[in-house]
Design an enzyme around this catalytic site. Structure first.
Site, mmCIF file in Angstrom:
data_model
loop_
_atom_site.group_PDB
_atom_site.id
_atom_site.type_symbol
_atom_site.label_atom_id
_atom_site.label_comp_id
_atom_site.label_asym_id
_atom_site.label_seq_id
_atom_site.Cartn_x
_atom_site.Cartn_y
_atom_site.Cartn_z
ATOM 1 N N HIS A 134 0.846 -1.204 0.000
ATOM 2 C CA HIS A 134 0.000 0.000 0.000
ATOM 3 C C HIS A 134 0.882 1.255 0.000
ATOM 4 O O HIS A 134 0.609 2.207 -0.729
ATOM 5 C CB HIS A 134 -0.897 0.048 1.250
ATOM 6 C CG HIS A 134 -1.943 -1.020 1.313
ATOM 7 N ND1 HIS A 134 -2.081 -1.886 2.374
ATOM 8 C CD2 HIS A 134 -2.939 -1.362 0.442
ATOM 9 C CE1 HIS A 134 -3.104 -2.703 2.167
ATOM 10 N NE2 HIS A 134 -3.644 -2.414 1.001
ATOM 11 N N LYS A 154 -18.269 -5.605 6.559
ATOM 12 C CA LYS A 154 -17.000 -6.309 6.458
ATOM 13 C C LYS A 154 -16.382 -6.402 7.851
ATOM 14 O O LYS A 154 -16.358 -5.399 8.577
ATOM 15 C CB LYS A 154 -16.071 -5.518 5.517
ATOM 16 C CG LYS A 154 -15.082 -6.365 4.783
ATOM 17 C CD LYS A 154 -14.451 -5.577 3.651
ATOM 18 C CE LYS A 154 -13.177 -6.237 3.186
ATOM 19 N NZ LYS A 154 -12.540 -5.479 2.091
ATOM 20 N N ARG A 192 -1.544 -6.002 -8.496
ATOM 21 C CA ARG A 192 -0.407 -6.864 -8.166
ATOM 22 C C ARG A 192 -0.236 -7.948 -9.209
ATOM 23 O O ARG A 192 0.775 -8.065 -9.860
ATOM 24 C CB ARG A 192 -0.621 -7.538 -6.804
ATOM 25 C CG ARG A 192 -0.476 -6.625 -5.640
ATOM 26 C CD ARG A 192 -1.098 -7.197 -4.418
ATOM 27 N NE ARG A 192 -2.548 -7.151 -4.515
ATOM 28 C CZ ARG A 192 -3.370 -7.402 -3.544
ATOM 29 N NH1 ARG A 192 -2.907 -7.779 -2.371
ATOM 30 N NH2 ARG A 192 -4.674 -7.314 -3.705
ATOM 31 N N SER A 232 -2.813 -7.827 2.795
ATOM 32 C CA SER A 232 -3.082 -7.665 4.235
ATOM 33 C C SER A 232 -3.418 -9.021 4.865
ATOM 34 O O SER A 232 -2.983 -9.311 5.976
ATOM 35 C CB SER A 232 -4.262 -6.710 4.446
ATOM 36 O OG SER A 232 -3.946 -5.441 3.946
HETATM 37 P P1 ADP Z 1 -9.811 -3.443 -0.685
HETATM 38 O O1 ADP Z 1 -10.563 -3.951 0.492
HETATM 39 O O2 ADP Z 1 -10.405 -2.262 -1.356
HETATM 40 O O3 ADP Z 1 -9.305 -4.475 -1.657
HETATM 41 P P2 ADP Z 1 -7.107 -3.156 0.243
HETATM 42 O O4 ADP Z 1 -6.698 -2.296 1.385
HETATM 43 O O5 ADP Z 1 -6.850 -4.600 0.392
HETATM 44 O O6 ADP Z 1 -8.586 -2.778 0.007
HETATM 45 O O7 ADP Z 1 -6.413 -2.655 -1.098
HETATM 46 C C1 ADP Z 1 -6.560 -1.348 -1.550
HETATM 47 C C2 ADP Z 1 -5.902 -1.255 -2.896
HETATM 48 O O8 ADP Z 1 -4.513 -1.515 -2.753
HETATM 49 C C3 ADP Z 1 -6.387 -2.251 -3.953
HETATM 50 O O9 ADP Z 1 -6.354 -1.617 -5.207
HETATM 51 C C4 ADP Z 1 -5.360 -3.351 -3.905
HETATM 52 O O10 ADP Z 1 -5.259 -4.026 -5.136
HETATM 53 C C5 ADP Z 1 -4.119 -2.538 -3.625
HETATM 54 N N1 ADP Z 1 -3.079 -3.335 -2.995
HETATM 55 C C6 ADP Z 1 -3.170 -4.126 -1.904
HETATM 56 N N2 ADP Z 1 -1.985 -4.715 -1.629
HETATM 57 C C7 ADP Z 1 -1.114 -4.276 -2.594
HETATM 58 C C8 ADP Z 1 0.244 -4.546 -2.899
HETATM 59 N N3 ADP Z 1 0.972 -5.406 -2.207
HETATM 60 N N4 ADP Z 1 0.783 -3.926 -3.972
HETATM 61 C C9 ADP Z 1 0.036 -3.086 -4.705
HETATM 62 N N5 ADP Z 1 -1.248 -2.804 -4.500
HETATM 63 C C10 ADP Z 1 -1.830 -3.389 -3.451
#
Ligand code: ADP
Length: 167
Positions: free
Chosen positions: A20, A44, A93, A131
């Protein structure tokens, strides 16, 4: 022109990872201001409550001057309109992210045709990072270094060690 644009990076960030942060840092070089919009979705179940996620993101991004961390609930397109933004940032990703992200981007455009979604690709070393995976590693007592910011590693340790003792 792009220097004037306010962009929004929405997500649950439960918890924030170095993936992130990589996306946030890249975004700050493209747009004049980034709002990291942390979802407060009651449907959620989150491991970290909204306040914890906001605090961890503030701590992890304090060196970045053009980033603001804010909570948000409801429809993203409504939120964008409220704050006068039309750019959504999302991270990609692996190929499996694409289908969901593509659907979301098109749905947001259907709801408001002015919305543009910008996809950023993280450093290769973060393409496997999520996450949920980070939480699993923490639960099993694995090494968090390089995966999450220090403050997140500390909180994960607290959370899962505490659970260990109360089992
Ligand atoms: P959501 O619940 O909206 O998927 P996340 O917090 O998991 O929220 O992810 C928010 C954004 O960050 C999404 O676009 C996700 O693809 C991106 N993201 C999550 N982890 C990574 C990572 N390791 N590298 C790049 N982008 C990421």
């Amino acid at each position: 022109m792009s220097q004037e644009i306010l962009a929004v990076y929405p997500g649950s960030f439960d918890p924030p990872t170095n993936g992130h942060l990589d996306i946030i840092t890249r975004s700050t070089r493209l747009f004049c201001k980034i709002i990291v919009a942390v979802t407060d979705n009651c449907n959620k179940k989150h491991t970290f409550c909204l306040d914890e996620r906001l605090q961890l993101l503030c701590e992890s991004t304090k060196a970045l001057k053009n980033v603001e961390i804010l909570p948000f609930s409801g429809l993203l397109v409504n939120y964008l309109e409220q704050i006068n933004s039309f750019v959504v940032i999302r991270g990609l990703r692996v190929l499996s992210d694409f289908e969901y992200e593509f659907q979301m981007a098109l749905m947001n455009r259907k709801l408001n045709k002015k919305i543009e979604t910008v996809f950023l690709i993280p450093d290769q070393s973060y393409t496997f990072l999520s996450s949920s995976m980070v939480k699993e590693i923490a639960m099993l007592g694995g090494d968090m270094s390089g995966l999450v910011p220090k403050c997140v590693a500390k909180e994960l340790k607290n959370k899962y060690q505490k659970n260990e003792y109360t089992k």
